[in-house]
Write a protein that holds these residues in place. Structure first.
Motif, PDB file in Angstrom:
ATOM      1  N   LEU A   1      -4.773   9.936  -0.472  1.00 12.33           N
ATOM      2  CA  LEU A   1      -4.160   9.380   0.732  1.00 12.33           C
ATOM      3  C   LEU A   1      -5.201   8.693   1.604  1.00 12.33           C
ATOM      4  O   LEU A   1      -4.936   7.662   2.227  1.00 12.33           O
ATOM      5  N   THR A   2      -6.395   9.271   1.652  1.00 11.94           N
ATOM      6  CA  THR A   2      -7.479   8.652   2.413  1.00 11.94           C
ATOM      7  C   THR A   2      -7.865   7.303   1.815  1.00 11.94           C
ATOM      8  O   THR A   2      -8.051   6.314   2.536  1.00 11.94           O
ATOM      9  N   ALA A   3      -7.966   7.260   0.489  1.00 10.72           N
ATOM     10  CA  ALA A   3      -8.391   6.038  -0.185  1.00 10.72           C
ATOM     11  C   ALA A   3      -7.317   4.948  -0.168  1.00 10.72           C
ATOM     12  O   ALA A   3      -7.607   3.784   0.100  1.00 10.72           O
ATOM     13  N   VAL A   4      -6.070   5.314  -0.447  1.00 15.53           N
ATOM     14  CA  VAL A   4      -5.008   4.317  -0.592  1.00 15.53           C
ATOM     15  C   VAL A   4      -4.464   3.833   0.749  1.00 15.53           C
ATOM     16  O   VAL A   4      -4.276   2.625   0.961  1.00 15.53           O
ATOM     17  N   LEU A   5      -4.223   4.761   1.664  1.00 15.16           N
ATOM     18  CA  LEU A   5      -3.632   4.387   2.948  1.00 15.16           C
ATOM     19  C   LEU A   5      -4.675   4.181   4.049  1.00 15.16           C
ATOM     20  O   LEU A   5      -4.322   3.892   5.186  1.00 15.16           O
ATOM     21  N   HIS A   6      -5.961   4.384   3.731  1.00 17.84           N
ATOM     22  CA  HIS A   6      -7.041   4.223   4.694  1.00 17.84           C
ATOM     23  C   HIS A   6      -6.859   5.133   5.908  1.00 17.84           C
ATOM     24  O   HIS A   6      -7.136   4.729   7.048  1.00 17.84           O
ATOM     25  N   LEU A   7      -6.385   6.356   5.659  1.00 15.03           N
ATOM     26  CA  LEU A   7      -6.249   7.342   6.722  1.00 15.03           C
ATOM     27  C   LEU A   7      -7.574   8.066   6.915  1.00 15.03           C
ATOM     28  O   LEU A   7      -8.396   8.128   6.000  1.00 15.03           O
ATOM     29  N   ASP A   8      -7.784   8.626   8.110  1.00 14.04           N
ATOM     30  CA  ASP A   8      -8.917   9.522   8.241  1.00 14.04           C
ATOM     31  C   ASP A   8      -8.523  10.853   7.598  1.00 14.04           C
ATOM     32  O   ASP A   8      -7.351  11.090   7.271  1.00 14.04           O
ATOM     33  N   LEU A   9      -9.500  11.716   7.391  1.00 10.40           N
ATOM     34  CA  LEU A   9      -9.234  12.945   6.639  1.00 10.40           C
ATOM     35  C   LEU A   9      -8.264  13.880   7.346  1.00 10.40           C
ATOM     36  O   LEU A   9      -7.522  14.619   6.693  1.00 10.40           O
ATOM     37  N   VAL A  10      -8.244  13.870   8.666  1.00  5.59           N
ATOM     38  CA  VAL A  10      -7.298  14.721   9.393  1.00  5.59           C
ATOM     39  C   VAL A  10      -5.873  14.220   9.175  1.00  5.59           C
ATOM     40  O   VAL A  10      -4.963  14.999   8.867  1.00  5.59           O
ATOM     41  N   ALA A  11      -5.664  12.904   9.325  1.00  3.79           N
ATOM     42  CA  ALA A  11      -4.332  12.342   9.099  1.00  3.79           C
ATOM     43  C   ALA A  11      -3.905  12.517   7.642  1.00  3.79           C
ATOM     44  O   ALA A  11      -2.729  12.771   7.345  1.00  3.79           O
ATOM     45  N   ALA A  12      -4.860  12.393   6.715  1.00  4.68           N
ATOM     46  CA  ALA A  12      -4.546  12.586   5.296  1.00  4.68           C
ATOM     47  C   ALA A  12      -4.140  14.031   5.025  1.00  4.68           C
ATOM     48  O   ALA A  12      -3.202  14.295   4.266  1.00  4.68           O
ATOM     49  N   SER A  13      -4.837  14.986   5.643  1.00  5.71           N
ATOM     50  CA  SER A  13      -4.474  16.398   5.479  1.00  5.71           C
ATOM     51  C   SER A  13      -3.084  16.658   6.038  1.00  5.71           C
ATOM     52  O   SER A  13      -2.289  17.398   5.447  1.00  5.71           O
ATOM     53  N   ALA A  14      -2.780  16.066   7.196  1.00  9.48           N
ATOM     54  CA  ALA A  14      -1.469  16.235   7.810  1.00  9.48           C
ATOM     55  C   ALA A  14      -0.368  15.674   6.902  1.00  9.48           C
ATOM     56  O   ALA A  14       0.665  16.322   6.675  1.00  9.48           O
ATOM     57  N   THR A  15      -0.593  14.469   6.378  1.00  8.06           N
ATOM     58  CA  THR A  15       0.394  13.849   5.486  1.00  8.06           C
ATOM     59  C   THR A  15       0.554  14.663   4.206  1.00  8.06           C
ATOM     60  O   THR A  15       1.672  14.848   3.708  1.00  8.06           O
TER      61      THR A  15
ATOM     62  N   ARG B   1       0.828  -1.197   0.000  1.00  3.96           N
ATOM     63  CA  ARG B   1       0.000   0.000   0.000  1.00  3.96           C
ATOM     64  C   ARG B   1       0.868   1.255   0.000  1.00  3.96           C
ATOM     65  O   ARG B   1       0.553   2.246  -0.646  1.00  3.96           O
ATOM     66  N   ILE B   2       1.974   1.206   0.731  1.00  2.90           N
ATOM     67  CA  ILE B   2       2.903   2.339   0.738  1.00  2.90           C
ATOM     68  C   ILE B   2       3.487   2.549  -0.653  1.00  2.90           C
ATOM     69  O   ILE B   2       3.589   3.674  -1.146  1.00  2.90           O
ATOM     70  N   LEU B   3       3.877   1.444  -1.324  1.00  3.53           N
ATOM     71  CA  LEU B   3       4.415   1.537  -2.684  1.00  3.53           C
ATOM     72  C   LEU B   3       3.376   2.130  -3.621  1.00  3.53           C
ATOM     73  O   LEU B   3       3.703   2.977  -4.473  1.00  3.53           O
ATOM     74  N   THR B   4       2.123   1.716  -3.472  1.00  2.08           N
ATOM     75  CA  THR B   4       1.044   2.275  -4.293  1.00  2.08           C
ATOM     76  C   THR B   4       0.907   3.768  -4.056  1.00  2.08           C
ATOM     77  O   THR B   4       0.738   4.554  -4.998  1.00  2.08           O
ATOM     78  N   ALA B   5       1.000   4.175  -2.795  1.00  2.00           N
ATOM     79  CA  ALA B   5       0.894   5.594  -2.464  1.00  2.00           C
ATOM     80  C   ALA B   5       2.040   6.387  -3.073  1.00  2.00           C
ATOM     81  O   ALA B   5       1.844   7.484  -3.610  1.00  2.00           O
ATOM     82  N   VAL B   6       3.251   5.831  -3.009  1.00  2.00           N
ATOM     83  CA  VAL B   6       4.420   6.536  -3.559  1.00  2.00           C
ATOM     84  C   VAL B   6       4.285   6.697  -5.069  1.00  2.00           C
ATOM     85  O   VAL B   6       4.478   7.786  -5.619  1.00  2.00           O
ATOM     86  N   VAL B   7       3.923   5.594  -5.761  1.00  4.19           N
ATOM     87  CA  VAL B   7       3.874   5.614  -7.228  1.00  4.19           C
ATOM     88  C   VAL B   7       2.662   6.378  -7.745  1.00  4.19           C
ATOM     89  O   VAL B   7       2.778   7.277  -8.578  1.00  4.19           O
TER      90      VAL B   7
END
Length: 261
Positions: A172-186, A141-147
């Motif tokens: 980031l929310t969809a690929v890494l399954h983060l919540d929207l706050v964590a996705a905004s931070a990332t 999933r990390i590789l998918t996010a990077v690419v």
């Protein structure tokens, strides 16, 4: 710095603060600040407008990233990897940008954004609760996010640009399954990487109005800090509402550019 009327400076300062707030919460602040700079500095070359916008934005983005990192759980290593991929992608996108008309891309992006808005509306739980901690995210999933997230959205940023921060949050929310706050931070950490690369190029070319950028950066930083704190305190539901507003606003802007430009 060019001679700018005080009323114009005040308007630009307000736009910079509002852009910082929007960008910190869900991305897309450039959709407000860039047009404001174009209207406020009609005689300035486009490269100076873009370079000055980047110089302002990187200050607010960095401030928002620091605020998030103090209170939100962010996998910095993964975020930097995505950021470096986005930097490479944006460079490649910029290389191809000269041969592609934005009038061709706008309808495609509008359709995508309408689909995004419909998806978020029909899936109330999207991004409201992360299902995994950073340590539990798989390598695949990390590789998918990077690419895909880094390289793909970075390419779009260099090729076209509008709404890149918003697309980052959604992806980031969809690929890494983060919540929207964590996705905004990332996304803020990723934005710092891409903004730094772009700013370095503009600075090398002498295309930054540093005095104006420094003045506007103060307001952008203030707006970004407030926005990040509000997102952290109010949670994913608040970010979701802002996200929908920004997406619909972006659709309206692209439609206006397509048929009125």
């Amino acid at each position: 710095m060019p001679d700018i009327p005080m009323t114009t400076l005040i308007a630009l300062a307000v736009a910079a603060a509002a852009a910082g707030w929007i960008d910190a919460v869900v991305g897309g602040g450039g959709l407000l600040l860039l047009p404001a700079l174009l209207l406020g500095l009609p005689q300035a070359p486009a490269a100076q407008i873009l370079g000055t916008n980047k110089a302002v934005a990187i200050v607010g983005t960095t401030g928002a990233a620091v605020t998030y990192l103090r209170r939100a759980t962010v996998d910095i290593r993964t975020a930097v990897r995505i950021g470096l991929a986005a930097l490479a992608g944006s460079t490649l996108g910029a290389f191809f940008a000269a041969g592609i008309s934005s009038s061709v891309l706008r309808p495609v992006i509008m359709v995508v954004l309408v689909g995004v808005a419909a998806f978020v509306l029909l899936r109330p739980g999207f991004g409201t609760a992360g299902t995994e901690r950073p340590a539990e995210i798989t390598r695949a999933r990390i590789l998918t996010a990077v690419v895909l997230v880094g390289g793909g959205i970075g390419f779009y940023d260099g090729l076209f640009g509008p709404g890149t921060g918003t697309f980052l949050v959604l992806a980031l929310t969809a690929v890494l399954h983060l919540d929207l706050v964590a996705a905004s931070a990332t996304a803020k950490v990723v934005n710092v990487c891409t903004n730094a690369g772009a700013l370095a190029m503009f600075a090398y070319q002498g295309s930054v109005l540093w005095q104006l950028a420094a003045a506007l950066a103060v307001f952008n930083l203030a707006g970004a800090t407030v926005g990040a704190r509000m997102a952290l305190s109010k949670g994913s539901g608040f970010v979701r509402g802002v996200l929908l507003t920004v997406v619909l606003g972006l659709v309206a802007k692209l439609a206006f550019d397509q048929w009125a430009g």
